[in-house]
Enzyme design. Structure first.
Site, mmCIF file in Angstrom:
data_model
loop_
_atom_site.group_PDB
_atom_site.id
_atom_site.type_symbol
_atom_site.label_atom_id
_atom_site.label_comp_id
_atom_site.label_asym_id
_atom_site.label_seq_id
_atom_site.Cartn_x
_atom_site.Cartn_y
_atom_site.Cartn_z
ATOM 1 N N ASP A 1 0.850 -1.194 0.000
ATOM 2 C CA ASP A 1 0.000 0.000 0.000
ATOM 3 C C ASP A 1 0.874 1.227 0.000
ATOM 4 O O ASP A 1 1.459 1.598 1.025
ATOM 5 C CB ASP A 1 -0.904 0.030 1.248
ATOM 6 N N LEU A 2 0.944 1.855 -1.119
ATOM 7 C CA LEU A 2 1.834 3.003 -1.299
ATOM 8 C C LEU A 2 1.625 4.038 -0.195
ATOM 9 O O LEU A 2 0.512 4.427 0.116
ATOM 10 C CB LEU A 2 1.539 3.649 -2.649
ATOM 11 N N ASP A 3 2.734 4.506 0.377
ATOM 12 C CA ASP A 3 2.689 5.570 1.383
ATOM 13 C C ASP A 3 1.868 5.191 2.603
ATOM 14 O O ASP A 3 1.406 6.062 3.340
ATOM 15 C CB ASP A 3 2.116 6.874 0.790
ATOM 16 N N GLU A 4 1.696 3.892 2.846
ATOM 17 C CA GLU A 4 0.862 3.488 3.976
ATOM 18 C C GLU A 4 1.600 2.580 4.948
ATOM 19 O O GLU A 4 0.991 1.971 5.796
ATOM 20 C CB GLU A 4 -0.409 2.770 3.479
ATOM 21 N N ARG B 1 -0.449 2.952 13.272
ATOM 22 C CA ARG B 1 0.555 3.151 12.218
ATOM 23 C C ARG B 1 1.855 3.742 12.753
ATOM 24 O O ARG B 1 2.779 4.034 12.019
ATOM 25 C CB ARG B 1 -0.005 4.019 11.096
#
Lengths: 290, 290, 290, 290
Positions: free
Chosen positions: A233-236, C218
């Protein structure tokens, strides 16, 4: 951290797993049996009951290079087999091999190479790979090989194959120092080593194209950067480090980008330094940074 | 830190002394023998060889109140007698008793009382003592006793005696929340508990009278605050926490003082909170904050 | 800014419009004709050619209260009629009337009331309105009227009507100090005065429910807050001020919320203070803060 | 600030003097008479009555290079002669000539040269002068002349003479980018252009030798840097910019120095950039930064 912790006969032991009573005692017990002296120990639990356990231990052990194999075997038995824990044992002296991917922006790359040269980062840089030729001369002045692997929509699969050929077996970490291409899930899996990315960040986020323009249009007062591990998940992926810098209505969109560049290189260099010193432990989509 | 770490059956063990191999193993060994589960452990050495050793361990032990005496005895034997270490064992549930000294400025005091009321600080406040009567009503609204002990040059010794009578045996920590009187060395010794002070700070320092005026005159761009333990050398004790806030030529001297007040109350509240959770370990004129 | 700028015979002139040559000369020319002394002047253009023009001027004019009507007339003619500019002329001494909406969280409200009491904010507080009764006693200790207007899904329209009855004509600014209800577009239009809101912010944003939980998951390293003018697009209005505070894996979700509360009250108080001193000029969905 | 403000036909007018009514009107009146469009204007007074007046105006004037002489004459008459004000009129396009003095540490120098190369700083660098030969190769890679002028106790006067020969007439600003020699009062006077220095800063200050060691010993939590104009009182000149970075007990003395280097180069680059854009106005031993 600098100093003796990166020298001969110093080791690092990273332990991760389900929390349960007695882990610290087991780990320190094994180290003590071997005659090791614990130099620093950080431990954390995500939740005291039924949570996840994380520990980073730096120790000194005479003649470590000759004894690390045996120590590893005992830890395998006592931590992995008996307690079901993941662990990683490394000689602190050994530098991680860190490759970098860049495009045209040089600020993050040069900052890393310059810190590397002055001894701040405990790593080697076997290569820099770029989809553009522009930064080749700059990189080679640091006596580091530079490979130009063009990427376009049609050649992406072939380019990733070529990149993998360059990287596989040669690197312990890949840093995306403002690399403007998305890596495929297949590439990440095949590569098999962690990948760190840096990207600009705002409060709140401005998703999609032209984030600086849109941030300007809403009058943001802070420009930030986030360094994180890359997942599909790009940038995640899990965040390693973040910081911000103050801006005002006086700054143009271009000024915002420059302020952003300043904070990007600071944040990325911290993240890479901490990773190289095994201070970052991944925990699902989060991190523990000791 | 909040949460379970402040609840029943949780304990904290603070260890400090000359570094030597095996301390962590010894400590965790004793805890494991008792059946305790280590919830978090932070350890640090000032220098891996011949340095000072610091450790803070939070653990869970069923029926801790009944067993803490026996645990203390064993630690006395194993850590103090055998290894020559200082240690402190406390029930996490027990709140420290924190008295406050104030003069006329209310910002630090009110911030602490307000945080206390909303449950942020793990402490009780048995009393507030002031050399002025001004803040009495305010304090009593929090259901906290307020004592007015006037101090002037001639009455200082008598006033300190009166203050000691109020404090002795009743407090675990004294916080100087903008108390504008200097405490004598004799008072500190007689009191026998730690004292935390907050004061404004600049880069560079502006010693002597009128620091804000002089900071303004040199165009400082940052106003800061430092929370530290009080020693006989005024404003020279071990630093617990610091922070700054940005200012510009637009701010008047009075504005600088207001910005300073904002950062003072933030910094002091963190220092008090960390002290109450036994996260601050003194090391000569320095501190380790876990 | 404090000091003389809030006193008798000081005025503020805010000018906004299409940029064109000669605006500054016109404005300062009019003030000079009246014998006013310009105390500070900030001017900015969004783009030197064809952009938007913003100016804030603080001036001293003897006998201002008697002459402000005439000055306004001349500015109307010279700035509005001839140059097509918006302007606002205010006596600096006049305090803005600021109402507050709250729910149950007290940190932002109390911080504002406390700053108000100690003279930091140039405003009066005619009322606090809440959809819960909890904070009534607290508010009334500051000698400020507290009105409880319950809101639920069915009563929302009626509640907004009641709120408008309380506010209309009585306030110059409405501050949502952690008010957990969404205001309708109709309410905002009917109210006709600016509304400032504060909300938590992260890099990147965590939209939707449970932002602190998800930020924790996160591994965010910064917790922030954004103060902005309220528009019909919830949480999307022009930003006035932002700031962040550092956190780590050691902080629980509840700790993150507490750190968030600290930065929220700092950021909101700055935004309200600047608004009350006419330092914030809206520009579409952005702001210029002088 | 970047963008059009550094282009042809843009000018900057800096005005400074005793505050009195009508200055802004006079300045903007002259510019309007010439047909100039004011792009931005910042004005500040140290004290509304009897204080000092500061103004920075950026304007656009067609054919500025041909008309700047005449504009200067009129300003001389209207601002200097009639109102007794100091003023400086510059073409924004003209880059300041900035020489740098260094010793062995490269971090500040390289950061400035790298920013210069990527177009962030509106300046030229005619030379770098060092009392050590170490950084010569590095500097020359940027196509910048490097001069080695050794300095020791006996040769100091001769060295300063040689430095002055290199600098006089060739530079508009001298930057001490970690230059570890003290410049004599005579040198500063003879040189006749501003000199900017960067040095580490702590709260509180640690005067004298070994500041990092002593800061470590007291447990400082922040490491900072201050950029200031050099006056005869070493490290005591007007402050242009300051910033700090957070540290903990985990950082060794060497780590503190590295963190200090990070903040030094950020702070110095901001100070130089602002100076080159004429945003910093000296006011006695203070500064106004617009």
């Amino acid at each position: 951290m600098t100093g003796p912790e990166r020298m001969t006969d110093y080791g690092r032991l990273i332990v991760r797993g389900e929390d349960r009573p007695g882990i610290v005692a087991n780990v320190s017990g094994v180290l003590t049996e071997f005659g090791a002296n614990i130099v620093s120990l950080d431990q954390s639990s995500s939740d005291p009951s039924g949570g996840r356990f994380f520990q980073r231990t730096v120790f000194h052990l005479d003649d470590l290079p000759a004894r690390i194999g045996r120590l590893n075997d005992v830890l395998e038995q006592r931590l992995a087999d008996r307690l079901g824990l993941d662990f990683r044992l490394v000689e602190a002296k050994r530098r991680k091999r860190v490759a970098m991917f860049v495009s045209k922006a040089d600020h993050c790359l040069l900052d890393l190479l310059w810190r590397q040269r002055r001894g701040e980062l405990h790593m080697t840089v076997p290569m820099v790979v770029s989809n553009h030729p522009d930064l080749g001369e700059e990189v080679r002045q640091f006596d580091i090989p530079f490979f130009h692997v063009p990427v376009d929509k049609d050649s992406k699969a072939a380019a990733e194959k070529e990149q993998l050929n360059l990287l596989k077996g040669n690197v312990d970490l890949l840093v995306l120092a403002r690399y403007m291409q998305i890596l495929s899930g297949g590439f990440l899996e095949e590569l098999g080593v962690p990948v760190i990315n840096i990207h600009h960040s705002f409060l709140p986020a401005f998703m999609g194209a032209g984030p600086y323009q849109r941030a300007k249009e809403r009058g943001v007062k802070l420009v930030g950067a986030t360094a994180h591990y890359v997942t599909e998940d790009l940038d995640e992926g899990p965040i390693i480090e973040q910081d911000v810098i103050r801006v005002s209505h006086r700054e143009s969109v271009r000024d915002l980008q420059r302020r952003g560049a300043d904070v990007e290189r600071l944040v990325l260099s911290r993240a890479v330094s901490w990773h190289c010193d095994d201070r970052v432990i991944r925990d699902g989509n989060s991190t523990v940074v000791f």
